[in-house]
Design a protein around this motif. Structure first.
Motif, PDB file in Angstrom:
ATOM      1  N   GLY A   1       2.253   1.822  -7.286  1.00 37.38           N
ATOM      2  CA  GLY A   1       2.624   0.451  -6.996  1.00 37.38           C
ATOM      3  C   GLY A   1       2.060  -0.026  -5.669  1.00 37.38           C
ATOM      4  O   GLY A   1       1.791   0.783  -4.771  1.00 37.38           O
ATOM      5  N   TRP A   2       1.873  -1.327  -5.569  1.00 43.00           N
ATOM      6  CA  TRP A   2       1.499  -1.967  -4.314  1.00 43.00           C
ATOM      7  C   TRP A   2       2.680  -2.811  -3.849  1.00 43.00           C
ATOM      8  O   TRP A   2       3.256  -3.568  -4.637  1.00 43.00           O
ATOM      9  CB  TRP A   2       0.269  -2.851  -4.485  1.00 43.00           C
ATOM     10  CG  TRP A   2      -1.012  -2.098  -4.563  1.00 43.00           C
ATOM     11  CD1 TRP A   2      -1.710  -1.765  -5.682  1.00 43.00           C
ATOM     12  CD2 TRP A   2      -1.778  -1.596  -3.461  1.00 43.00           C
ATOM     13  NE1 TRP A   2      -2.847  -1.074  -5.357  1.00 43.00           N
ATOM     14  CE2 TRP A   2      -2.925  -0.961  -3.994  1.00 43.00           C
ATOM     15  CE3 TRP A   2      -1.616  -1.613  -2.076  1.00 43.00           C
ATOM     16  CZ2 TRP A   2      -3.893  -0.363  -3.192  1.00 43.00           C
ATOM     17  CZ3 TRP A   2      -2.578  -1.016  -1.277  1.00 43.00           C
ATOM     18  CH2 TRP A   2      -3.695  -0.394  -1.826  1.00 43.00           C
ATOM     19  N   PHE A   3       3.001  -2.678  -2.587  1.00 39.30           N
ATOM     20  CA  PHE A   3       4.064  -3.447  -1.965  1.00 39.30           C
ATOM     21  C   PHE A   3       3.502  -4.103  -0.707  1.00 39.30           C
ATOM     22  O   PHE A   3       2.463  -3.684  -0.187  1.00 39.30           O
ATOM     23  CB  PHE A   3       5.242  -2.540  -1.598  1.00 39.30           C
ATOM     24  CG  PHE A   3       5.949  -1.962  -2.794  1.00 39.30           C
ATOM     25  CD1 PHE A   3       5.416  -0.888  -3.478  1.00 39.30           C
ATOM     26  CD2 PHE A   3       7.140  -2.497  -3.236  1.00 39.30           C
ATOM     27  CE1 PHE A   3       6.051  -0.352  -4.586  1.00 39.30           C
ATOM     28  CE2 PHE A   3       7.792  -1.974  -4.341  1.00 39.30           C
ATOM     29  CZ  PHE A   3       7.247  -0.897  -5.018  1.00 39.30           C
TER      30      PHE A   3
ATOM     31  N   THR B   1      -0.322 -12.862   3.827  1.00 40.06           N
ATOM     32  CA  THR B   1      -0.456 -12.046   5.024  1.00 40.06           C
ATOM     33  C   THR B   1       0.695 -11.051   5.134  1.00 40.06           C
ATOM     34  O   THR B   1       1.862 -11.439   5.077  1.00 40.06           O
ATOM     35  CB  THR B   1      -0.499 -12.936   6.283  1.00 40.06           C
ATOM     36  OG1 THR B   1      -1.676 -13.737   6.242  1.00 40.06           O
ATOM     37  CG2 THR B   1      -0.494 -12.094   7.553  1.00 40.06           C
ATOM     38  N   ALA B   2       0.361  -9.770   5.256  1.00 38.69           N
ATOM     39  CA  ALA B   2       1.381  -8.710   5.303  1.00 38.69           C
ATOM     40  C   ALA B   2       0.689  -7.365   5.483  1.00 38.69           C
ATOM     41  O   ALA B   2      -0.543  -7.273   5.373  1.00 38.69           O
ATOM     42  CB  ALA B   2       2.208  -8.689   4.027  1.00 38.69           C
ATOM     43  N   VAL B   3       1.492  -6.347   5.743  1.00 45.09           N
ATOM     44  CA  VAL B   3       1.008  -4.979   5.624  1.00 45.09           C
ATOM     45  C   VAL B   3       1.215  -4.568   4.170  1.00 45.09           C
ATOM     46  O   VAL B   3       2.309  -4.717   3.624  1.00 45.09           O
ATOM     47  CB  VAL B   3       1.759  -4.022   6.565  1.00 45.09           C
ATOM     48  CG1 VAL B   3       1.264  -2.584   6.363  1.00 45.09           C
ATOM     49  CG2 VAL B   3       1.573  -4.448   8.017  1.00 45.09           C
ATOM     50  N   TYR B   4       0.154  -4.078   3.559  1.00 50.96           N
ATOM     51  CA  TYR B   4       0.199  -3.672   2.155  1.00 50.96           C
ATOM     52  C   TYR B   4       0.268  -2.157   2.066  1.00 50.96           C
ATOM     53  O   TYR B   4      -0.504  -1.444   2.715  1.00 50.96           O
ATOM     54  CB  TYR B   4      -1.035  -4.190   1.414  1.00 50.96           C
ATOM     55  CG  TYR B   4      -0.945  -5.665   1.088  1.00 50.96           C
ATOM     56  CD1 TYR B   4      -1.033  -6.626   2.091  1.00 50.96           C
ATOM     57  CD2 TYR B   4      -0.750  -6.102  -0.222  1.00 50.96           C
ATOM     58  CE1 TYR B   4      -0.919  -7.978   1.796  1.00 50.96           C
ATOM     59  CE2 TYR B   4      -0.654  -7.455  -0.534  1.00 50.96           C
ATOM     60  CZ  TYR B   4      -0.734  -8.378   0.489  1.00 50.96           C
ATOM     61  OH  TYR B   4      -0.630  -9.724   0.192  1.00 50.96           O
ATOM     62  N   TYR B   5       1.209  -1.689   1.250  1.00 49.15           N
ATOM     63  CA  TYR B   5       1.427  -0.263   1.059  1.00 49.15           C
ATOM     64  C   TYR B   5       1.240   0.102  -0.406  1.00 49.15           C
ATOM     65  O   TYR B   5       1.615  -0.678  -1.291  1.00 49.15           O
ATOM     66  CB  TYR B   5       2.857   0.128   1.442  1.00 49.15           C
ATOM     67  CG  TYR B   5       3.256  -0.174   2.858  1.00 49.15           C
ATOM     68  CD1 TYR B   5       3.793  -1.402   3.205  1.00 49.15           C
ATOM     69  CD2 TYR B   5       3.112   0.788   3.856  1.00 49.15           C
ATOM     70  CE1 TYR B   5       4.179  -1.682   4.502  1.00 49.15           C
ATOM     71  CE2 TYR B   5       3.494   0.525   5.164  1.00 49.15           C
ATOM     72  CZ  TYR B   5       4.030  -0.715   5.473  1.00 49.15           C
ATOM     73  OH  TYR B   5       4.401  -0.972   6.769  1.00 49.15           O
ATOM     74  N   CYS B   6       0.710   1.278  -0.666  1.00 49.30           N
ATOM     75  CA  CYS B   6       0.767   1.794  -2.019  1.00 49.30           C
ATOM     76  C   CYS B   6       1.784   2.932  -2.055  1.00 49.30           C
ATOM     77  O   CYS B   6       2.065   3.573  -1.035  1.00 49.30           O
ATOM     78  CB  CYS B   6      -0.592   2.251  -2.539  1.00 49.30           C
ATOM     79  SG  CYS B   6      -1.329   3.669  -1.706  1.00 49.30           S
TER      80      CYS B   6
ATOM     81  N   ILE C   1       0.770  -0.010 -11.725  1.00 55.85           N
ATOM     82  CA  ILE C   1       0.039   0.408 -12.912  1.00 55.85           C
ATOM     83  C   ILE C   1       0.538   1.780 -13.332  1.00 55.85           C
ATOM     84  O   ILE C   1       0.808   2.638 -12.497  1.00 55.85           O
ATOM     85  CB  ILE C   1      -1.480   0.417 -12.633  1.00 55.85           C
ATOM     86  CG1 ILE C   1      -2.268   0.714 -13.914  1.00 55.85           C
ATOM     87  CG2 ILE C   1      -1.849   1.408 -11.529  1.00 55.85           C
ATOM     88  CD1 ILE C   1      -3.760   0.413 -13.778  1.00 55.85           C
ATOM     89  N   SER C   2       0.677   1.967 -14.642  1.00 51.11           N
ATOM     90  CA  SER C   2       1.146   3.236 -15.180  1.00 51.11           C
ATOM     91  C   SER C   2      -0.045   4.122 -15.512  1.00 51.11           C
ATOM     92  O   SER C   2      -1.010   3.670 -16.124  1.00 51.11           O
ATOM     93  CB  SER C   2       1.959   2.980 -16.451  1.00 51.11           C
ATOM     94  OG  SER C   2       2.210   4.195 -17.138  1.00 51.11           O
ATOM     95  N   SER C   3       0.032   5.403 -15.111  1.00 56.65           N
ATOM     96  CA  SER C   3      -1.067   6.318 -15.404  1.00 56.65           C
ATOM     97  C   SER C   3      -1.125   6.690 -16.871  1.00 56.65           C
ATOM     98  O   SER C   3      -2.175   7.067 -17.376  1.00 56.65           O
ATOM     99  CB  SER C   3      -0.917   7.601 -14.575  1.00 56.65           C
ATOM    100  OG  SER C   3       0.187   8.357 -15.037  1.00 56.65           O
TER     101      SER C   3
END
Length: 125
Positions: A34-36, A90-95, A50-52
């Motif tokens: 996921g991306w947050f 605009t943000a910090v994006y995390y996976c 996305i599902s593997s």
């Protein structure tokens, strides 16, 4: 488990960026990436996942039609293509990695157990 994000930067409104999330150390066959994102003073928000197992994708309403998530299983990398960027992106994006692909579709951060360090995305007006 290790997740490393890259691809952030400064872009003008209307522009595009592609984020990458390189994953390693997985021992599960069925997981979701996921991306947050988290903007200053705001709570962390689920963006996409996305599902593997079957490649199913899910998006927050705020990014539908502008962002596209994809994966390259040979490279163990997930991408987030971001088009038509807005200043509010605009943000910090995390996976992050989630082990329950059904629950992961809800894009709730507590359902993801491993996180990257984040990459800054800044969209200027």
């Amino acid at each position: 488990v290790q997740l490393v994000e890259s691809g952030g930067g400064l872009v003008q409104a209307g522009g595009s960026l592609r984020l990458s999330c390189a994953a390693s150390g997985f021992t599960f066959d069925d997981y979701a990436i996921g991306w947050f994102r988290q903007a200053p003073g705001k709570e962390r928000e689920g963006v996409s996942c996305i599902s593997s197992s079957d490649g199913s994708t899910y998006y927050a309403d705020s990014v539908k039609g502008r962002f596209t998530i994809s994966s390259d299983n040979a490279k163990n990398t997930v991408y987030l293509q971001m088009n038509s960027l807005k200043p509010e992106d605009t943000a910090v994006y995390y996976c992050a990695a989630g082990w329950d692909t059904v629950v992961a579709a809800l894009l709730r951060s507590p359902d993801f157990g491993s996180w990257g360090q984040g990459t800054q995305v800044t969209v200027s007006s």
